[in-house]
Design an enzyme around this catalytic site. Structure first.
Site, PDB file in Angstrom:
ATOM      1  N   ASP A  30       0.835  -1.444   0.121  1.00 40.55           N
ATOM      2  CA  ASP A  30       0.160   0.125   0.105  1.00 40.55           C
ATOM      3  C   ASP A  30       0.889   0.899  -0.120  1.00 40.55           C
ATOM      4  O   ASP A  30       1.855   1.204   0.291  1.00 40.55           O
ATOM      5  CB  ASP A  30      -0.885  -0.082   1.283  1.00 40.55           C
ATOM      6  CG  ASP A  30      -2.273   1.199   0.975  1.00 40.55           C
ATOM      7  OD1 ASP A  30      -3.302   0.264   1.039  1.00 40.55           O
ATOM      8  OD2 ASP A  30      -2.157   2.251   1.197  1.00 40.55           O
ATOM      9  N   PHE A 155     -16.731 -10.937  -3.525  1.00 40.12           N
ATOM     10  CA  PHE A 155     -17.980 -11.478  -2.964  1.00 40.12           C
ATOM     11  C   PHE A 155     -18.035 -10.941  -1.360  1.00 40.12           C
ATOM     12  O   PHE A 155     -19.136 -11.765  -0.686  1.00 40.12           O
ATOM     13  CB  PHE A 155     -18.641 -12.217  -3.431  1.00 40.12           C
ATOM     14  CG  PHE A 155     -18.658 -12.066  -5.035  1.00 40.12           C
ATOM     15  CD1 PHE A 155     -19.654 -11.460  -5.867  1.00 40.12           C
ATOM     16  CD2 PHE A 155     -18.134 -13.237  -5.340  1.00 40.12           C
ATOM     17  CE1 PHE A 155     -19.826 -11.483  -7.161  1.00 40.12           C
ATOM     18  CE2 PHE A 155     -18.278 -12.848  -7.097  1.00 40.12           C
ATOM     19  CZ  PHE A 155     -18.918 -12.617  -7.561  1.00 40.12           C
ATOM     20  N   LEU A 156     -17.252 -10.600  -1.090  1.00 36.28           N
ATOM     21  CA  LEU A 156     -17.181 -10.811   0.853  1.00 36.28           C
ATOM     22  C   LEU A 156     -17.653 -10.036   1.410  1.00 36.28           C
ATOM     23  O   LEU A 156     -17.953  -9.077   0.702  1.00 36.28           O
ATOM     24  CB  LEU A 156     -15.929 -10.386   1.056  1.00 36.28           C
ATOM     25  CG  LEU A 156     -13.988 -10.737   0.279  1.00 36.28           C
ATOM     26  CD1 LEU A 156     -13.399  -9.641   1.330  1.00 36.28           C
ATOM     27  CD2 LEU A 156     -13.634 -12.519   0.858  1.00 36.28           C
ATOM     28  N   GLU A 158     -19.022  -7.786   4.746  1.00 32.70           N
ATOM     29  CA  GLU A 158     -17.956  -7.153   5.914  1.00 32.70           C
ATOM     30  C   GLU A 158     -18.642  -7.809   7.640  1.00 32.70           C
ATOM     31  O   GLU A 158     -19.849  -8.049   7.424  1.00 32.70           O
ATOM     32  CB  GLU A 158     -17.788  -5.629   6.531  1.00 32.70           C
ATOM     33  CG  GLU A 158     -17.499  -5.033   5.550  1.00 32.70           C
ATOM     34  CD  GLU A 158     -17.716  -3.746   5.133  1.00 32.70           C
ATOM     35  OE1 GLU A 158     -17.858  -3.093   6.521  1.00 32.70           O
ATOM     36  OE2 GLU A 158     -17.803  -2.444   4.598  1.00 32.70           O
ATOM     37  N   PHE A 252     -32.008 -12.126   2.516  1.00 34.62           N
ATOM     38  CA  PHE A 252     -31.682 -11.233   1.567  1.00 34.62           C
ATOM     39  C   PHE A 252     -33.168  -9.972   1.757  1.00 34.62           C
ATOM     40  O   PHE A 252     -33.509  -9.494   0.594  1.00 34.62           O
ATOM     41  CB  PHE A 252     -30.999 -10.452   0.475  1.00 34.62           C
ATOM     42  CG  PHE A 252     -29.935 -10.186   1.235  1.00 34.62           C
ATOM     43  CD1 PHE A 252     -28.815 -11.137   1.388  1.00 34.62           C
ATOM     44  CD2 PHE A 252     -29.125  -8.906   1.301  1.00 34.62           C
ATOM     45  CE1 PHE A 252     -27.408 -11.092   1.613  1.00 34.62           C
ATOM     46  CE2 PHE A 252     -27.777  -9.244   1.182  1.00 34.62           C
ATOM     47  CZ  PHE A 252     -27.065 -10.125   1.474  1.00 34.62           C
ATOM     48  N   LEU A 253     -34.093 -10.540   2.640  1.00 32.95           N
ATOM     49  CA  LEU A 253     -35.429 -10.946   2.359  1.00 32.95           C
ATOM     50  C   LEU A 253     -35.956 -10.395   3.902  1.00 32.95           C
ATOM     51  O   LEU A 253     -36.820 -10.318   4.177  1.00 32.95           O
ATOM     52  CB  LEU A 253     -36.287 -11.591   2.114  1.00 32.95           C
ATOM     53  CG  LEU A 253     -37.102 -12.250   0.534  1.00 32.95           C
ATOM     54  CD1 LEU A 253     -37.538 -13.460   0.051  1.00 32.95           C
ATOM     55  CD2 LEU A 253     -37.076 -11.403   0.425  1.00 32.95           C
ATOM     56  N   GLN A 254     -35.025 -10.499   4.316  1.00 34.89           N
ATOM     57  CA  GLN A 254     -35.194  -8.876   6.135  1.00 34.89           C
ATOM     58  C   GLN A 254     -35.236  -7.788   6.318  1.00 34.89           C
ATOM     59  O   GLN A 254     -34.394  -6.900   5.259  1.00 34.89           O
ATOM     60  CB  GLN A 254     -34.194  -9.516   6.819  1.00 34.89           C
ATOM     61  CG  GLN A 254     -33.640  -8.797   8.355  1.00 34.89           C
ATOM     62  CD  GLN A 254     -34.878  -9.399   9.216  1.00 34.89           C
ATOM     63  OE1 GLN A 254     -34.718 -10.739   9.282  1.00 34.89           O
ATOM     64  NE2 GLN A 254     -35.585  -9.278  10.043  1.00 34.89           N
ATOM     65  N   CYS A 263     -20.607  -0.894   0.013  1.00 34.96           N
ATOM     66  CA  CYS A 263     -21.094  -1.484  -1.245  1.00 34.96           C
ATOM     67  C   CYS A 263     -22.292  -1.029  -2.375  1.00 34.96           C
ATOM     68  O   CYS A 263     -22.221  -0.960  -3.507  1.00 34.96           O
ATOM     69  CB  CYS A 263     -20.682  -3.004  -0.939  1.00 34.96           C
ATOM     70  SG  CYS A 263     -19.461  -3.330  -0.484  1.00 34.96           S
ATOM     71  N   LYS A 323     -23.923  -2.532   9.599  1.00 37.06           N
ATOM     72  CA  LYS A 323     -24.948  -3.395   9.874  1.00 37.06           C
ATOM     73  C   LYS A 323     -23.784  -4.355  11.267  1.00 37.06           C
ATOM     74  O   LYS A 323     -22.967  -3.506  11.893  1.00 37.06           O
ATOM     75  CB  LYS A 323     -25.092  -4.314   9.241  1.00 37.06           C
ATOM     76  CG  LYS A 323     -23.044  -5.019   8.478  1.00 37.06           C
ATOM     77  CD  LYS A 323     -23.095  -6.126   7.347  1.00 37.06           C
ATOM     78  CE  LYS A 323     -21.842  -6.350   7.170  1.00 37.06           C
ATOM     79  NZ  LYS A 323     -21.882  -7.278   6.230  1.00 37.06           N
TER      80      LYS A 323
END
Ligand code: UGA
Length: 435
Positions: A30, A155-156, A158, A252-254, A263, A323
């Site tokens: 970096d 597709f991570l 957090e 993902f229907l919460q 993201c 989250k």
């Protein structure tokens, strides 16, 4: 294999740790000296529980090292990952300046065939542009070194980053030659996951389309929640019934106060901007965005209606991060909630296990507590914003003696409505009949 991972942020650090764990030798690079200095001391620039202790262990056995010098690693690494950030520009487009800078550096320093892997989330079509840029740099040096530029989106999630890196559902590799394909198979050979080899442009689109689709599921259920609430249905039951259909799936229907994070909001803006530049309006995605932007306000209107007014009320906010299990507050719904409450002259006391210090920098004047119960002292209403376990599991019975009035508004449907009612609370969730 020796691997260089350029960009030691969230994705870079996780990628580095996961490859080092699989036995590869990883150089995490970096340009930010401070970040590298901290990583050398095994201090992560973000909170991710699983990774914390591993950095020290892997650095100790020589599998992982940190540096600011790409020139010192490039000759010994056959694969170079690009994992730098692509933040949003004012118009929603992704800022590619960091990716371009790395590509130029690679073109300047590369001396023999390399596989270069673009893992940063980049607009569709970027692979082709970056390829040209590297060729340009090589041409300036009068060199014609062959290389492969692969698109390998990540597709991570957090909070579960290492698990996702080690056990991905699928690995998508956009690549144009057999040689590069073979090297990627060798690199990911250990993984039991399905590997999809495809073109670079399709790989780039798969990343955006996946995030857009997940965000669409969330906005779909959130909009339906408004409707359920109006007609007396319970969205949690509805989602449960829908999710039992394997074609739909339960994840993902919460329903809640909307998605946040670094993201979904950024990628959806970037996809909309790119589609608009190409003259293709993405109407469904536009609606996904619209529902998400208005969800916190819709939630607060409910609070306002029940309390009569927000002016002068003491409001306890439980949870600030976008989250649980992260300290990330980027695009967190809590920030919109705080803004709205302050505009309505409410007094706020907030608690979060990990995100407080970041929010304090934006809102220094609100009160923060070090445990959830203290945040509830003399509160006229409690808003549950992030479903941290310690918030869900707090002693809600004892809390009744602390609050001024027993109003709980659950922005994540995380608490058991009937238990809360039995305890004596006026409880309102998202998309359910009033308790
Ligand atoms: C997301 C994707 O899930 C990852 O696959 C992807 O790699 C990542 O973006 C990325 O592009 O880097 P992440 O942002 O870590 O991961 O978080 P998610 O777990 O997807 O949650 C995003 C937001 O949606 C959170 O605010 C969460 O509270 C909300 N959400 C999620 C809901 O409101 N309802 C749900 O049912 C699920």
């Amino acid at each position: 294999m020796n691997i260089a991972v350029i960009g030691a942020g969230y994705v870079g650090a996780t990628t580095s740790v996961s490859f080092a764990l699989r036995g590869h030798t990883v150089f995490a690079i970096d340009h930010d000296k401070e970040k590298i200095g901290k990583l050398k001391q095994a201090s992560l620039p973000f909170y991710e529980e699983e990774i914390d202790g591993l950095v020290k262990k892997l650095a100790g056995n020589g599998k992982l090292s940190f540096t600011t010098q790409l020139d010192e690693c490039i000759d010994k690494c056959s694969i170079l990952f690009i994992t730098v950030g692509t933040p949003s520009l004012m118009g929603g487009q992704a800022d590619l300046s960091f990716v371009e800078e790395v590509a130029r550096n690679i073109g300047n320093l590369m001396n023999e065939y390399r596989v270069i892997v673009l893992k940063s989330t980049v607009p569709v079509g970027t692979n082709a542009k970056i390829k040209k840029l590297i060729i340009n740099e090589l041409t300036k040096r009068n060199l014609k070194i062959p290389f492969d530029l692969i698109s390998n989106p990540e597709f991570l999630r957090e909070g579960k980053a290492l698990y996702d890196a080690l056990h991905p559902d699928r690995i998508v590799i956009g690549c144009e030659t057999q040689k590069a394909q073979k090297m990627m198979k060798e690199l990911y050979g250990h993984a039991k996951s399905k590997i999809l080899f495809t073109s670079p442009i399709d790989a780039e689109m798969i990343k955006y389309a996946s995030n857009a689709f997940l965000a669409a599921k969330i906005s779909f259920i959130n909009e339906l929640a408004r409707f359920c609430e109006k007609i007396g249905a319970n969205v949690t039951e509805v989602a449960k019934g829908m999710g039992m259909d394997s074609r739909i799936g339960a994840q993902f229907l919460q329903a809640g106060i909307g998605y946040g994070g670094s993201c979904f909001p950024k990628d959806i803006s970037a996809l909309l901007a790119l589609a608009s530049e190409n003259g293709i309006p993405l109407n469904i995605l536009q609606a996904v965005l619209q529902v998400n932007q208005t969800q916190p306000e819709w939630f607060l209107e409910k609070v306002k209606k029940t309390l009569g007014t927000l002016s002068g009320k003491r409001i306890a906010i439980l949870g600030l991060t976008f989250k649980p299990r992260t300290d990330d507050i980027r695009e967190a719904p809590s920030l919109k909630i705080i803004d709205y409450l302050l505009q309505n002259n409410a007094y706020i006391t907030a608690y979060d296990p990990k995100g407080t210090e970041h929010v304090k920098k934006i809102y220094p004047s609100i009160t923060y507590t070090s445990n959830p119960l203290d945040a509830l002292k003399k509160a006229d209403a409690v808003l549950l914003i992030t479903e941290w376990e310690e918030i869900i599991d707090m002693d809600w019975k004892a809390a009744l003696n602390t609050v001024s009035a027993p109003f709980v508004f659950d922005g994540r449907n995380a608490l058991d409505a009937s238990v809360m009612k039995q305890l004596g609370y006026h409880y309102e969730g998202i998309g359910m009949p009033e308790f």
